[in-house]
Design a protein around this motif. Sequence first.
Motif, PDB file in Angstrom:
ATOM      1  N   PHE A  18       3.008 -21.145   4.944  1.00 25.70           N
ATOM      2  CA  PHE A  18       1.779 -21.755   4.420  1.00 25.70           C
ATOM      3  C   PHE A  18       1.122 -20.812   3.417  1.00 25.70           C
ATOM      4  CE2 PHE A  18       2.109 -24.050   8.501  1.00 25.70           C
ATOM      5  CZ  PHE A  18       1.919 -25.355   8.074  1.00 25.70           C
ATOM      6  N   VAL A  19       1.039 -19.538   3.780  1.00 27.45           N
ATOM      7  CA  VAL A  19       0.407 -18.543   2.912  1.00 27.45           C
ATOM      8  C   VAL A  19       1.230 -18.361   1.633  1.00 27.45           C
ATOM      9  CG1 VAL A  19      -0.258 -16.112   2.723  1.00 27.45           C
ATOM     10  CG2 VAL A  19      -0.718 -17.372   4.845  1.00 27.45           C
ATOM     11  N   GLY A  20       2.539 -18.206   1.800  1.00 28.17           N
ATOM     12  CA  GLY A  20       3.396 -17.983   0.642  1.00 28.17           C
ATOM     13  C   GLY A  20       3.404 -19.144  -0.335  1.00 28.17           C
ATOM     14  N   LEU A  21       3.520 -20.351   0.180  1.00 27.13           N
ATOM     15  CA  LEU A  21       3.550 -21.523  -0.692  1.00 27.13           C
ATOM     16  C   LEU A  21       2.191 -21.769  -1.348  1.00 27.13           C
ATOM     17  CD1 LEU A  21       5.787 -23.773   1.556  1.00 27.13           C
ATOM     18  CD2 LEU A  21       6.405 -22.850  -0.698  1.00 27.13           C
ATOM     19  N   THR A  22       1.116 -21.532  -0.619  1.00 26.89           N
ATOM     20  CA  THR A  22      -0.215 -21.666  -1.212  1.00 26.89           C
ATOM     21  C   THR A  22      -0.408 -20.611  -2.295  1.00 26.89           C
ATOM     22  OG1 THR A  22      -1.099 -22.605   0.821  1.00 26.89           O
ATOM     23  CG2 THR A  22      -2.699 -21.682  -0.721  1.00 26.89           C
ATOM     24  N   GLY A  23       0.049 -19.398  -2.023  1.00 25.29           N
ATOM     25  CA  GLY A  23      -0.023 -18.344  -3.033  1.00 25.29           C
ATOM     26  C   GLY A  23       0.786 -18.699  -4.271  1.00 25.29           C
ATOM     27  N   ALA A  24       1.972 -19.271  -4.076  1.00 25.19           N
ATOM     28  CA  ALA A  24       2.795 -19.685  -5.210  1.00 25.19           C
ATOM     29  C   ALA A  24       2.064 -20.723  -6.057  1.00 25.19           C
ATOM     30  CB  ALA A  24       4.133 -20.231  -4.716  1.00 25.19           C
ATOM     31  N   LEU A  25       1.381 -21.645  -5.405  1.00 25.26           N
ATOM     32  CA  LEU A  25       0.605 -22.640  -6.157  1.00 25.26           C
ATOM     33  C   LEU A  25      -0.555 -21.987  -6.899  1.00 25.26           C
ATOM     34  CD1 LEU A  25       0.468 -25.603  -3.606  1.00 25.26           C
ATOM     35  CD2 LEU A  25       1.668 -25.564  -5.803  1.00 25.26           C
ATOM     36  N   ALA A  26      -1.238 -21.077  -6.230  1.00 25.16           N
ATOM     37  CA  ALA A  26      -2.404 -20.433  -6.832  1.00 25.16           C
ATOM     38  C   ALA A  26      -2.021 -19.602  -8.062  1.00 25.16           C
ATOM     39  CB  ALA A  26      -3.103 -19.552  -5.802  1.00 25.16           C
ATOM     40  N   PHE A  27      -0.842 -18.998  -8.026  1.00 30.20           N
ATOM     41  CA  PHE A  27      -0.417 -18.130  -9.121  1.00 30.20           C
ATOM     42  C   PHE A  27       0.565 -18.812 -10.074  1.00 30.20           C
ATOM     43  CE2 PHE A  27      -1.807 -15.110  -5.846  1.00 30.20           C
ATOM     44  CZ  PHE A  27      -2.786 -14.438  -6.582  1.00 30.20           C
ATOM     45  N   GLY A  28       0.765 -20.112  -9.883  1.00 28.40           N
ATOM     46  CA  GLY A  28       1.621 -20.868 -10.783  1.00 28.40           C
ATOM     47  C   GLY A  28       3.080 -20.472 -10.731  1.00 28.40           C
ATOM     48  N   LEU A 127      -6.803 -22.592  11.994  1.00 31.25           N
ATOM     49  CA  LEU A 127      -7.772 -22.307  10.925  1.00 31.25           C
ATOM     50  C   LEU A 127      -7.069 -21.700   9.719  1.00 31.25           C
ATOM     51  CD1 LEU A 127     -10.889 -21.101  12.926  1.00 31.25           C
ATOM     52  CD2 LEU A 127     -10.447 -23.338  11.908  1.00 31.25           C
ATOM     53  N   ALA A 128      -6.120 -20.800   9.946  1.00 25.96           N
ATOM     54  CA  ALA A 128      -5.366 -20.205   8.837  1.00 25.96           C
ATOM     55  C   ALA A 128      -4.568 -21.278   8.095  1.00 25.96           C
ATOM     56  CB  ALA A 128      -4.446 -19.104   9.356  1.00 25.96           C
ATOM     57  N   VAL A 129      -3.910 -22.152   8.839  1.00 26.27           N
ATOM     58  CA  VAL A 129      -3.115 -23.222   8.235  1.00 26.27           C
ATOM     59  C   VAL A 129      -4.014 -24.156   7.423  1.00 26.27           C
ATOM     60  CG1 VAL A 129      -1.813 -25.325   8.814  1.00 26.27           C
ATOM     61  CG2 VAL A 129      -1.207 -23.128   9.865  1.00 26.27           C
ATOM     62  N   CYS A 130      -5.148 -24.524   7.985  1.00 25.06           N
ATOM     63  CA  CYS A 130      -6.047 -25.457   7.294  1.00 25.06           C
ATOM     64  C   CYS A 130      -6.649 -24.834   6.039  1.00 25.06           C
ATOM     65  CB  CYS A 130      -7.129 -25.957   8.241  1.00 25.06           C
ATOM     66  SG  CYS A 130      -6.466 -27.109   9.460  1.00 25.06           S
ATOM     67  N   VAL A 131      -6.975 -23.563   6.088  1.00 22.40           N
ATOM     68  CA  VAL A 131      -7.469 -22.877   4.879  1.00 22.40           C
ATOM     69  C   VAL A 131      -6.401 -22.953   3.797  1.00 22.40           C
ATOM     70  CG1 VAL A 131      -8.043 -20.610   3.920  1.00 22.40           C
ATOM     71  CG2 VAL A 131      -9.166 -21.391   6.002  1.00 22.40           C
ATOM     72  N   CYS A 132      -5.154 -22.698   4.157  1.00 17.28           N
ATOM     73  CA  CYS A 132      -4.059 -22.767   3.183  1.00 17.28           C
ATOM     74  C   CYS A 132      -3.907 -24.176   2.619  1.00 17.28           C
ATOM     75  CB  CYS A 132      -2.750 -22.314   3.819  1.00 17.28           C
ATOM     76  SG  CYS A 132      -2.654 -20.547   4.131  1.00 17.28           S
ATOM     77  N   LEU A 133      -3.890 -25.172   3.479  1.00 18.50           N
ATOM     78  CA  LEU A 133      -3.688 -26.549   3.015  1.00 18.50           C
ATOM     79  C   LEU A 133      -4.825 -27.014   2.110  1.00 18.50           C
ATOM     80  CD1 LEU A 133      -2.287 -28.105   6.302  1.00 18.50           C
ATOM     81  CD2 LEU A 133      -1.027 -27.753   4.151  1.00 18.50           C
ATOM     82  N   ILE A 134      -6.052 -26.689   2.483  1.00 15.84           N
ATOM     83  CA  ILE A 134      -7.201 -27.094   1.657  1.00 15.84           C
ATOM     84  C   ILE A 134      -7.196 -26.315   0.344  1.00 15.84           C
ATOM     85  CG2 ILE A 134      -9.731 -27.155   1.530  1.00 15.84           C
ATOM     86  CD1 ILE A 134      -8.440 -29.254   3.426  1.00 15.84           C
ATOM     87  N   ALA A 135      -6.923 -25.015   0.413  1.00 13.76           N
ATOM     88  CA  ALA A 135      -6.854 -24.208  -0.822  1.00 13.76           C
ATOM     89  C   ALA A 135      -5.767 -24.754  -1.743  1.00 13.76           C
ATOM     90  CB  ALA A 135      -6.601 -22.746  -0.487  1.00 13.76           C
ATOM     91  N   ALA A 136      -4.623 -25.114  -1.185  1.00 18.06           N
ATOM     92  CA  ALA A 136      -3.527 -25.654  -1.991  1.00 18.06           C
ATOM     93  C   ALA A 136      -3.932 -26.965  -2.631  1.00 18.06           C
ATOM     94  CB  ALA A 136      -2.281 -25.840  -1.127  1.00 18.06           C
ATOM     95  N   SER A 137      -4.706 -27.777  -1.916  1.00 16.85           N
ATOM     96  CA  SER A 137      -5.129 -29.061  -2.492  1.00 16.85           C
ATOM     97  C   SER A 137      -6.104 -28.848  -3.642  1.00 16.85           C
ATOM     98  CB  SER A 137      -5.757 -29.946  -1.410  1.00 16.85           C
ATOM     99  OG  SER A 137      -7.061 -29.516  -1.085  1.00 16.85           O
ATOM    100  N   VAL A 138      -6.828 -27.736  -3.629  1.00 16.37           N
ATOM    101  CA  VAL A 138      -7.805 -27.436  -4.676  1.00 16.37           C
ATOM    102  C   VAL A 138      -7.113 -26.816  -5.891  1.00 16.37           C
ATOM    103  CG1 VAL A 138      -9.804 -26.011  -5.273  1.00 16.37           C
ATOM    104  CG2 VAL A 138      -9.736 -27.221  -3.080  1.00 16.37           C
ATOM    105  N   VAL A 139      -6.239 -25.831  -5.671  1.00 18.24           N
ATOM    106  CA  VAL A 139      -5.615 -25.132  -6.794  1.00 18.24           C
ATOM    107  C   VAL A 139      -4.543 -25.954  -7.469  1.00 18.24           C
ATOM    108  CG1 VAL A 139      -6.095 -22.845  -5.845  1.00 18.24           C
ATOM    109  CG2 VAL A 139      -3.875 -23.892  -5.418  1.00 18.24           C
ATOM    110  N   ARG A 140      -4.050 -26.912  -6.791  1.00 21.02           N
ATOM    111  CA  ARG A 140      -2.989 -27.764  -7.297  1.00 21.02           C
ATOM    112  C   ARG A 140      -3.525 -28.565  -8.436  1.00 21.02           C
ATOM    113  NH1 ARG A 140      -0.808 -31.662  -7.971  1.00 21.02           N
ATOM    114  NH2 ARG A 140       0.772 -32.930  -7.209  1.00 21.02           N
TER     115      ARG A 140
END
Length: 140
Positions: A18-28, A127-140
Amino acid sequence: MQAPRPAMVLGGAGVLPFVGLTGALAFGLGDLEQVSGALRLYGAIILSFMGGVHWGVATWRNETRATPYGVSVLPALWGWAMAFVPTTMGLVGLAAGFLLLLSYDLRCVRLGDLPAWYGRLRLRLTLAVCVCLIAASVVR
């Protein structure tokens, strides 16, 4: 009582994608649709896995009520459905699924159906998973 060490270590390891994939989205990094799809797929798999806990507990207890079995199957169906909606909705929908299942899990802890450590561990991991999923939905 603290969660068994393997549960803490492996539970934490399960958050890493979750963290890695969200980070990949955040950094393109990588193809946006592929990374988002991988995150939704992993989220659906883990949500299904977390629901399966209730099937195991119900089976162990020779449960005759339908509720625990139903609760064990609904997360898999919800996760699967989130694969077919627009990506942002799917990510937010997965977060909602994790939070709803967490509320049921915490209820089961209060009733003594699951150990107290499970509730504490689930709270932190969810909570960690949900932060990642919500962050990914925003940065996407």
